[in-house]
Design a protein around this motif. Sequence first.
Motif, PDB file in Angstrom:
ATOM      1  N   ALA A   1     -34.090  -4.726  30.233  1.00  0.00           N
ATOM      2  CA  ALA A   1     -35.427  -4.152  30.364  1.00  0.00           C
ATOM      3  C   ALA A   1     -36.502  -5.238  30.367  1.00  0.00           C
ATOM      4  O   ALA A   1     -36.279  -6.370  29.924  1.00  0.00           O
ATOM      5  CB  ALA A   1     -35.685  -3.176  29.231  1.00  0.00           C
ATOM      6  N   SER A   2     -37.672  -4.870  30.837  1.00  0.00           N
ATOM      7  CA  SER A   2     -38.829  -5.759  30.767  1.00  0.00           C
ATOM      8  C   SER A   2     -39.236  -5.919  29.311  1.00  0.00           C
ATOM      9  O   SER A   2     -38.868  -5.125  28.451  1.00  0.00           O
ATOM     10  CB  SER A   2     -40.000  -5.179  31.560  1.00  0.00           C
ATOM     11  OG  SER A   2     -40.459  -3.972  30.932  1.00  0.00           O
TER      12      SER A   2
ATOM     13  N   GLU B   1     -29.783   5.726  25.495  1.00  0.00           N
ATOM     14  CA  GLU B   1     -28.612   6.065  26.281  1.00  0.00           C
ATOM     15  C   GLU B   1     -28.967   6.485  27.707  1.00  0.00           C
ATOM     16  O   GLU B   1     -28.167   6.330  28.623  1.00  0.00           O
ATOM     17  CB  GLU B   1     -27.831   7.189  25.599  1.00  0.00           C
ATOM     18  CG  GLU B   1     -27.163   6.771  24.288  1.00  0.00           C
ATOM     19  CD  GLU B   1     -26.453   7.925  23.612  1.00  0.00           C
ATOM     20  OE1 GLU B   1     -26.951   9.062  23.738  1.00  0.00           O
ATOM     21  OE2 GLU B   1     -25.422   7.683  22.976  1.00  0.00           O
ATOM     22  N   LYS B   2     -30.179   7.010  27.885  1.00  0.00           N
ATOM     23  CA  LYS B   2     -30.616   7.457  29.206  1.00  0.00           C
ATOM     24  C   LYS B   2     -31.499   6.420  29.892  1.00  0.00           C
ATOM     25  O   LYS B   2     -32.180   6.714  30.868  1.00  0.00           O
ATOM     26  CB  LYS B   2     -31.375   8.785  29.074  1.00  0.00           C
ATOM     27  CG  LYS B   2     -30.563   9.882  28.399  1.00  0.00           C
ATOM     28  CD  LYS B   2     -31.425  11.096  28.119  1.00  0.00           C
ATOM     29  CE  LYS B   2     -30.669  12.120  27.293  1.00  0.00           C
ATOM     30  NZ  LYS B   2     -31.492  13.272  26.895  1.00  0.00           N
ATOM     31  N   GLY B   3     -31.508   5.189  29.380  1.00  0.00           N
ATOM     32  CA  GLY B   3     -32.402   4.157  29.890  1.00  0.00           C
ATOM     33  C   GLY B   3     -33.599   4.002  28.987  1.00  0.00           C
ATOM     34  O   GLY B   3     -33.941   4.894  28.218  1.00  0.00           O
ATOM     35  N   VAL B   4     -34.260   2.858  29.059  1.00  0.00           N
ATOM     36  CA  VAL B   4     -35.390   2.643  28.161  1.00  0.00           C
ATOM     37  C   VAL B   4     -36.534   3.598  28.441  1.00  0.00           C
ATOM     38  O   VAL B   4     -37.329   3.920  27.563  1.00  0.00           O
ATOM     39  CB  VAL B   4     -35.892   1.179  28.232  1.00  0.00           C
ATOM     40  CG1 VAL B   4     -34.862   0.221  27.667  1.00  0.00           C
ATOM     41  CG2 VAL B   4     -36.265   0.788  29.650  1.00  0.00           C
ATOM     42  N   ASN B   5     -36.647   4.040  29.696  1.00  0.00           N
ATOM     43  CA  ASN B   5     -37.654   5.037  30.056  1.00  0.00           C
ATOM     44  C   ASN B   5     -37.092   5.884  31.188  1.00  0.00           C
ATOM     45  O   ASN B   5     -37.148   5.496  32.347  1.00  0.00           O
ATOM     46  CB  ASN B   5     -38.960   4.362  30.495  1.00  0.00           C
ATOM     47  CG  ASN B   5     -40.035   5.361  30.911  1.00  0.00           C
ATOM     48  OD1 ASN B   5     -39.779   6.557  31.035  1.00  0.00           O
ATOM     49  ND2 ASN B   5     -41.241   4.878  31.130  1.00  0.00           N
ATOM     50  N   PRO B   6     -36.526   7.035  30.868  1.00  0.00           N
ATOM     51  CA  PRO B   6     -35.891   7.851  31.907  1.00  0.00           C
ATOM     52  C   PRO B   6     -36.868   8.402  32.940  1.00  0.00           C
ATOM     53  O   PRO B   6     -36.436   8.951  33.957  1.00  0.00           O
ATOM     54  CB  PRO B   6     -35.235   8.980  31.117  1.00  0.00           C
ATOM     55  CG  PRO B   6     -35.987   9.043  29.833  1.00  0.00           C
ATOM     56  CD  PRO B   6     -36.417   7.646  29.537  1.00  0.00           C
ATOM     57  N   TYR B   7     -38.168   8.268  32.704  1.00  0.00           N
ATOM     58  CA  TYR B   7     -39.158   8.761  33.649  1.00  0.00           C
ATOM     59  C   TYR B   7     -39.670   7.663  34.585  1.00  0.00           C
ATOM     60  O   TYR B   7     -40.502   7.914  35.453  1.00  0.00           O
ATOM     61  CB  TYR B   7     -40.327   9.404  32.895  1.00  0.00           C
ATOM     62  CG  TYR B   7     -39.894  10.636  32.147  1.00  0.00           C
ATOM     63  CD1 TYR B   7     -39.925  11.893  32.745  1.00  0.00           C
ATOM     64  CD2 TYR B   7     -39.389  10.553  30.848  1.00  0.00           C
ATOM     65  CE1 TYR B   7     -39.493  13.028  32.074  1.00  0.00           C
ATOM     66  CE2 TYR B   7     -38.959  11.674  30.169  1.00  0.00           C
ATOM     67  CZ  TYR B   7     -39.007  12.911  30.785  1.00  0.00           C
ATOM     68  OH  TYR B   7     -38.568  14.029  30.128  1.00  0.00           O
ATOM     69  N   ALA B   8     -39.173   6.442  34.393  1.00  0.00           N
ATOM     70  CA  ALA B   8     -39.561   5.336  35.267  1.00  0.00           C
ATOM     71  C   ALA B   8     -38.753   5.406  36.561  1.00  0.00           C
ATOM     72  O   ALA B   8     -37.668   5.992  36.611  1.00  0.00           O
ATOM     73  CB  ALA B   8     -39.333   3.999  34.573  1.00  0.00           C
ATOM     74  N   ALA B   9     -39.284   4.775  37.601  1.00  0.00           N
ATOM     75  CA  ALA B   9     -38.600   4.801  38.895  1.00  0.00           C
ATOM     76  C   ALA B   9     -37.232   4.134  38.809  1.00  0.00           C
ATOM     77  O   ALA B   9     -36.267   4.569  39.438  1.00  0.00           O
ATOM     78  CB  ALA B   9     -39.466   4.111  39.947  1.00  0.00           C
ATOM     79  N   THR B  10     -37.160   3.068  38.040  1.00  0.00           N
ATOM     80  CA  THR B  10     -35.898   2.350  37.855  1.00  0.00           C
ATOM     81  C   THR B  10     -35.507   2.428  36.387  1.00  0.00           C
ATOM     82  O   THR B  10     -36.189   1.882  35.524  1.00  0.00           O
ATOM     83  CB  THR B  10     -36.031   0.873  38.264  1.00  0.00           C
ATOM     84  OG1 THR B  10     -36.452   0.811  39.630  1.00  0.00           O
ATOM     85  CG2 THR B  10     -34.698   0.143  38.103  1.00  0.00           C
TER      86      THR B  10
END
Length: 591
Positions: free
Chosen positions: A308-309, A292-301
Amino acid sequence: MRTNLRRALLLAAAVLVTASVVGVSRMDTATGAPGEACGTCHPQKAADLAASQHAGMSCLACHPDARDHPATGYKMPSASNYFQMEICGTCHPDQYGTYTYEDGSSTKYGGSRYKVPKYVPFPKYDTIIDGHGFVREYNEERSHPNMLQDHADIKRGKYEVCLQCKSTRVAFYWGSGRTAVLQNDVPVTWAPTNEQFVVPKGTEITLATDTTGAVTGVKAQVMAQVVWDGVTYTSFVKDGTTEDFKRTWVAVYAMAIDGLPAGSPTVKNSATCNHCHDPHKTAFRLIRNVDEKGVNPYAATETGFANASEQDKIDTVCGQCHIEYVCGKSGVDNIDRDYIPWAKVSDLEDIYKSEFPITDALGIPTYSMDWIHGKGVRPSAWPNYAREFPIEVPLIKSQHPETETYWQSLHYQMGRSCADCHMPTVTKADGTQFSSHWFASPVKYLDPARAAAFAQKFDLTLNSEGVINQCSSCHSDGAVARTAAIYKVQDAVYAKALTVQDLLVRSLQAINRAKAKVDIDQVWLRAAVEDHRAAHVRWENLVVSENSMGFHNAEVSVELDNAAAYARAAIRAASRAENDGLLSGWTRNTF
């Protein structure tokens, strides 16, 4: 990523199922049951299938039980055969074979031996987690083929929410709005008391999480409901029902194994192929909503799963289960929860204080989702149950945050996914390649004896060292050197972990001693407790619960240094509290 790995993971090697395999005549893609078109009721599934690499397959290949189901008034049976991994194994024997393979061996810091307690490498663990049910039984993780069986066998308490990772069928129904109906009488043993149940045919099961609190008034509360012989059992308080955590688990476990043939590997592990692969699209999928917060919330994008990649998709697929989460009934407020913070350990306390706030006995705003140290049930028969230094405040019991730990690591930044190390491309004697689904430690692939046994089982070729070296695309120094490098990192982290373990016990002792005094400085005591919490969550999360002993990310070593500093600060603050010290202008960074 290597082309062969991509192809294997996306099921590009799919072949058509023939009449001799499925026992029915070949049908058009959109045809399901005789005289009916599946696409009439399932247009999106039919369209996805027609555009996929499974195009041309009969729906009955994976859904033989759907042949005669009525067009209306139909409740999905939980026994549907598409939750049986042998169905996929018919066309994908190598992936299926390696997924169900196990060698029963352990690596230096964990692995597959049956019922090896966690407190072997950490002998003071039971003191640190006093009051939590895990002190009764907390074993090292065995390999995937044993997941459901090991969960069923544990003697401590357990909850239906855990089965989302152990069973694709359970995860599929969870939050779907569908009701599962048992197709058979299912015998089940409740291991904590060895009580025997037979969950009857026709039992109805619905599963959901009240994510907003709109229904139950409690955010992330599990809403498991079971209608069993006319009686409705629930995991939450509801008028006209009986709250019964034992029966909800028993019924949901029965659902996981309902209809599976004796000897099926899906009985021991019903996390099947379609937990990670969408069979209609032949693509990766999430069966649990973890991003829900993105595939990796600590990534720049930050990005959602669909965009996702490939690296992030694979990591997130693994992250459906290899994560820290709140799972089961709280020892603080007795609420059965299901919540994924999707965050690194340094952020957990703030997230949990926000999501599940409570004020502890010392007046400290904190969290309520796990347990109170030293205040659990303490049957005298439980082994290794210490009662040395209870401090009686809520603490965090972490699960297994491999995904969060791996984010932003050196290997992650190099574009490597979980699959590159744990699912190497292997070559058969005839030259064909596939992605190994033996989700083993790289150390096992690098070990000549274990690699040889694996290769012999599946007719694989080995390199000149007699191993499968998935590190060789970046490291040219060979298997022996790679293994030594892995253990060097792990040995250093383990040494730090033992130091923090001792400091945590000293911190508990100091806080316990201070609390026993009649007149103490409460401000210093609260400071000690807060610092102990900060130290404990880092140690518990990163070296007890996480399964790489620091190898997934060098930040583990840094966070253990932080844990040691917090624990020392807690010891000093507790000493000041005991000796009526005064605290002014205190912040956590003071020490």
